[in-house]
Enzyme design. Structure first.
Site, PDB file in Angstrom:
ATOM      1  N   GLU A  66       0.826  -1.190   0.073  1.00 41.19           N
ATOM      2  CA  GLU A  66       0.054  -0.020  -0.005  1.00 41.19           C
ATOM      3  C   GLU A  66       0.786   1.379   0.073  1.00 41.19           C
ATOM      4  OE1 GLU A  66      -0.298  -2.448   2.322  1.00 41.19           O
ATOM      5  OE2 GLU A  66      -2.342  -3.472   1.707  1.00 41.19           O
TER       6      GLU A  66
ATOM      7  N   HIS B  20     -14.090  -1.140   2.618  1.00 41.97           N
ATOM      8  CA  HIS B  20     -14.032  -1.725   3.778  1.00 41.97           C
ATOM      9  C   HIS B  20     -13.996  -0.786   4.887  1.00 41.97           C
ATOM     10  CE1 HIS B  20     -13.549  -4.834   0.895  1.00 41.97           C
ATOM     11  NE2 HIS B  20     -13.844  -5.802   1.733  1.00 41.97           N
TER      12      HIS B  20
ATOM     13  N   ASP C 184     -14.421  -9.564   9.561  1.00 39.18           N
ATOM     14  CA  ASP C 184     -12.781  -9.307   9.777  1.00 39.18           C
ATOM     15  C   ASP C 184     -12.434  -8.701  11.062  1.00 39.18           C
ATOM     16  OD1 ASP C 184     -12.257 -10.617   7.413  1.00 39.18           O
ATOM     17  OD2 ASP C 184     -12.042  -8.671   6.010  1.00 39.18           O
TER      18      ASP C 184
END
Lengths: 310, 280
Positions: free
Chosen positions: A55, A106, A114
């Site tokens: 990322e 998300h 999660d």
């Protein structure tokens, strides 16, 4: 009622833009199936770059592409975009004000199973504190698509926030998406409810319920958290008894504090904030977690009554 | 094998003279600002001088000329050397060097691309520059552009994981327009790199990430020019290990870690200038 993914709105927006904007590129960090950018990859394989689980590199690479004149949409989960790659977001993108769009999925408690590690409940706070950033938090699939299209047309860094779940389509918020503009859904004068993102659905339910009891509600949907529509907030503060904010985010640093900050300086009134109460989330189904952490219409109504009793 | 000595003596003398002037500017800027990184700047001077006065295609009067080669100072704390070089090339008036690290100046402590002509990217939190550079290089490849991306990393800098993310990325996309340098002076803020966090064997690390490597003396102009010429012909990203001396050119600053981020006092400054004036 129809339910659709806001992240699908993101990629459908990108697909709609692709022909008109040949300089638009899409990056992902090994979550293309989850962010839905896999659909863009299938349609435009040469304009899609999977950075792997990188990322930090992805955001700086996006900055490099923007410096070369491209419009990169860097896609990953909100926690990774803002926490893992916070330095890159700050110094590679926000500081030089580069034309990079970060598509963060998300986000919020509805990320669900999660658990807390993957539920971005502080991302708005982080990005809000960075100068030059624009933050868009659409309320459903259709608005997600419109926000993505608006972000591409806007020159400058934009943080686009999406959830994981399927959320109801809210026809009231469709059309007329403008960065920086609130959507006033009800023009009442007793109490104001200001929502962002998917909380518009619970806000509507709360408003309808209060109206059935004879309360006149000002319902405001705020799909741009930064720059916030100050005028609409101030009018709500001046013309109603107080404001309840509702966001699928921490009560620290998000919509609630943005609203409270504005009214505290210019038109003091009571502001109650619906959001994560400075706690981490946990695993569970989206709906279960919304119940547990107080993201429902009944929680909004409770706060509204508290203000009106005052 | 490097073919050494291919540059005419006159040319190397000219580069030496340039480098000497730049070193004086560096010491002066950091002394005047009473803030900045003198050691790493002096150590990287010869490499950057070779790039700007001999190797790179660039137009100081047209900083956004698309066909220019790009130089990215990934070790962003060494702004004194790049600012001195850019000013000397004519990107902005040399008098502006006096404003280094002062309020209102475009010459920020670390590179700020939107304001400074000739600065290509915001860098300085370490690891950003190499990633940004490979992103730019990818953009150029997509367009079919033929220029190069010269990226200068510090050796301490590449302890950052992001540098190795960028290394993988450049290999994946076969970015043969990237020519990186590690300014290998073995010193970082807290001491010797091999004590702080060992980097050796450095060349084989890069090779295992799919980069071609060369090792050269980062103060030898012939070697710098010849090595880059070889690197330009490679069909994969290249990392050149430039062995350098931190503080190069000022005897009492050479190989002294304390000159990483300490500004010279008035006496140090005067002694440094005296040495540099006698040094050529």
């Amino acid at each position: 009622m129809e339910f659709k993914h806001t992240r699908q709105g993101y990629v459908d927006g990108l697909l709609e833009l692709a022909e008109e904007y040949p300089e638009l590129l899409v990056l992902d960090a090994d979550v293309a199936k989850a962010t839905k950018t896999v659909d863009f990859e299938a349609a435009y394989p040469k304009r899609f770059f999977n950075c792997g689980v990188q990322e930090q590199n992805m955001l700086s690479v996006a900055a490099g592409l923007a410096l070369e004149g491209y419009i990169p949409f860097a896609s990953t989960f909100g926690v990774f975009a803002t926490c893992r790659a916070g330095d890159q977001l700050r110094n590679s993108i926000a500081y030089p004000k580069l034309n990079v769009k970060v598509g963060a999925t998300h986000c919020g408690i509805t990320t669900g199973g999660d658990g807390a590690s993957h539920q971005a409940n502080e991302d708005i706070a982080i990005v809000r504190s960075l100068p030059n950033m624009t933050i868009l938090v659409p309320g459903d699939y259709e608005e997600a698509k419109q926000a993505t299209i608006a972000a591409a047309k806007f020159v400058g860094p934009v943080y686009l926030r999406f959830g994981r779940d399927k959320y109801p389509l809210i026809p009231e918020i469709h059309g007329g998406f403008t960065i920086g503009k609130a959507k006033v859904l009800k023009q009442g004068n007793d109490i104001s409810i200001i929502t962002t993102g998917i909380m518009v659905d619970e806000g509507l339910k709360a408003a309808n319920s209060l109206e059935s009891e004879g309360v006149s509600v000002r319902l405001i949907h705020m799909p741009t958290v930064k720059p916030i529509d100050k005028e609409v907030v101030l009018n709500a503060a001046k013309e109603t008894k107080g404001i309840v904010t509702a966001e699928e985010h921490s009560i620290i640093g998000g919509l609630g504090e943005a609203v409270a900050g504005i009214v505290a300086e210019e038109a003091p009134c009571m502001v109650h904030r619906i959001g994560m109460q400075d706690v981490f989330g946990e695993s569970g189904q989206a709906g279960e977690l919304m119940d547990k952490f107080g993201f429902r219409a009944k929680n909004i109504i409770e706060k509204a009554r508290k203000i009106m009793r005052n | 094998m490097l073919k050494l000595g291919s540059m005419e003596k006159e040319k190397t003398d000219l580069l030496k003279e340039k480098a000497n002037g730049i070193r004086k500017d560096i010491v002066t800027m950091v002394h005047r600002a009473n803030s900045g990184h003198v050691g790493g700047s002096l150590g990287a001077t010869d490499l950057i001088v070779a790039l700007y006065y001999q190797i790179m295609k660039h137009r100081p009067s047209q900083p956004d000329w698309n066909e220019r080669d790009r130089f990215i100072l990934s070790k962003g704390h060494c702004t004194p050397v790049i600012y001195a070089v850019l000013a000397d090339c004519g990107y902005f008036p040399k008098s502006e060097l006096e404003t280094f690290r002062r309020p209102g100046s475009h010459l920020q402590g670390h590179p700020y691309q939107p304001k400074t002509p000739g600065i290509e990217a915001c860098t300085g939190t370490l690891g950003l520059g190499i990633s940004t550079g490979v992103g730019m290089a990818l953009g150029a490849k997509l367009r079919g552009d033929n220029h190069y991306y010269y990226i200068l990393c510090g050796d301490g800098e590449i302890q950052e994981g992001q540098a190795w993310e960028a290394a993988m990325f450049a290999n994946k996309y076969k970015l043969d327009n990237v020519i990186g340098f590690v300014d290998r002076n073995y010193l970082q803020t807290d001491g010797n790199s091999e004590d702080i966090m060992p980097l050796d064997p450095l060349a084989s690390k890069w090779e295992s990430f799919g980069w071609k490597t060369y090792t050269m003396d980062g103060h030898n102009f012939e070697q710098i020019v010849d090595t880059v010429e070889l690197a330009q012909k490679d069909t994969q990203p290249v990392m050149i290990i430039a062995n350098t001396t931190k503080g190069k050119g000022v005897s009492f600053m050479e190989n002294e870690v304390n000159w990483h981020g300490t500004p010279p006092t008035k006496d140090d400054f005067e002694n440094a200038i005296k040495e540099l004036e006698n040094g050529i």
